[in-house]
Design a protein around this motif. Structure first.
Motif, PDB file in Angstrom:
ATOM      1  N   SER A 249      26.997  40.067  71.679  1.00  0.00           N
ATOM      2  CA  SER A 249      26.607  41.014  70.633  1.00  0.00           C
ATOM      3  C   SER A 249      27.553  40.942  69.433  1.00  0.00           C
ATOM      4  O   SER A 249      27.175  41.306  68.321  1.00  0.00           O
ATOM      5  CB  SER A 249      26.551  42.436  71.192  1.00  0.00           C
ATOM      6  OG  SER A 249      27.820  42.843  71.658  1.00  0.00           O
TER       7      SER A 249
ATOM      8  N   ARG B 235      22.874  45.547  68.278  1.00  0.00           N
ATOM      9  CA  ARG B 235      23.487  44.229  68.446  1.00  0.00           C
ATOM     10  C   ARG B 235      23.297  43.700  69.863  1.00  0.00           C
ATOM     11  O   ARG B 235      22.989  42.521  70.065  1.00  0.00           O
ATOM     12  CB  ARG B 235      24.981  44.289  68.093  1.00  0.00           C
ATOM     13  CG  ARG B 235      25.216  44.563  66.627  1.00  0.00           C
ATOM     14  CD  ARG B 235      26.657  44.338  66.214  1.00  0.00           C
ATOM     15  NE  ARG B 235      27.643  45.112  66.922  1.00  0.00           N
ATOM     16  CZ  ARG B 235      28.209  46.226  66.450  1.00  0.00           C
ATOM     17  NH1 ARG B 235      27.848  46.719  65.281  1.00  0.00           N
ATOM     18  NH2 ARG B 235      29.136  46.845  67.148  1.00  0.00           N
ATOM     19  N   ARG B 236      23.453  44.569  70.833  1.00  0.00           N
ATOM     20  CA  ARG B 236      23.265  44.166  72.227  1.00  0.00           C
ATOM     21  C   ARG B 236      21.825  43.716  72.478  1.00  0.00           C
ATOM     22  O   ARG B 236      21.569  42.704  73.136  1.00  0.00           O
ATOM     23  CB  ARG B 236      23.638  45.328  73.155  1.00  0.00           C
ATOM     24  CG  ARG B 236      24.138  44.868  74.499  1.00  0.00           C
ATOM     25  CD  ARG B 236      24.744  45.988  75.321  1.00  0.00           C
ATOM     26  NE  ARG B 236      25.700  46.792  74.575  1.00  0.00           N
ATOM     27  CZ  ARG B 236      25.666  48.123  74.461  1.00  0.00           C
ATOM     28  NH1 ARG B 236      24.743  48.824  75.066  1.00  0.00           N
ATOM     29  NH2 ARG B 236      26.567  48.772  73.758  1.00  0.00           N
TER      30      ARG B 236
END
Length: 121
Positions: free
Chosen positions: A33, A110-111
């Motif tokens: 991420s 982001r993950r």
């Protein structure tokens, strides 16, 4: 091209390999991420009217590192915005922003994008 992005359109990103920036990669070989954190907006190239092969080859010619892609729907399903921001030397340049008011993607966003990213080369 305009600011309209079909859900299945691919967004290409270059990421430094682990031997250059280790934190961008997980031990299992998948992108981390951390590779999706940019306070200025996450820079990508849209596929546009090009074929997948043409878009990926263009990225490989211009950038060092590994090339990956996401689909626009991977961004919109988490509330991230895809913005068409062509530059004088790149008509395909776009950015992914966290929201209308935040450029940086959240940790959750982001993950999610790291999980959805497909490594091309």
């Amino acid at each position: 091209m305009d600011n309209t992005f079909p859900a299945e359109e691919k967004l290409f990103r270059a990421v430094y390999p682990p031997e250059v920036v280790e934190m961008f990669w997980r031990f299992d070989g998948k992108v981390s991420s951390a590779a999706f954190a940019d306070p200025r907006g996450l820079s990508v190239d849209r596929e546009g009217e090009r074929s997948f092969r043409q878009a990926a080859a263009s990225m490989k010619e211009r950038f060092d590192g590994r090339i990956l892609f996401l689909r626009v729907k991977n961004c919109t399903e988490i509330g991230a915005l895809v913005r068409y921001l062509p530059s004088p030397d790149n008509p395909y340049h776009s950015e992914i922003h966290g929201s209308e008011s935040a450029v940086l993607l959240s940790k959750v966003q982001r993950r999610h994008l790291a999980d959805k990213a497909v490594i091309v080369s």
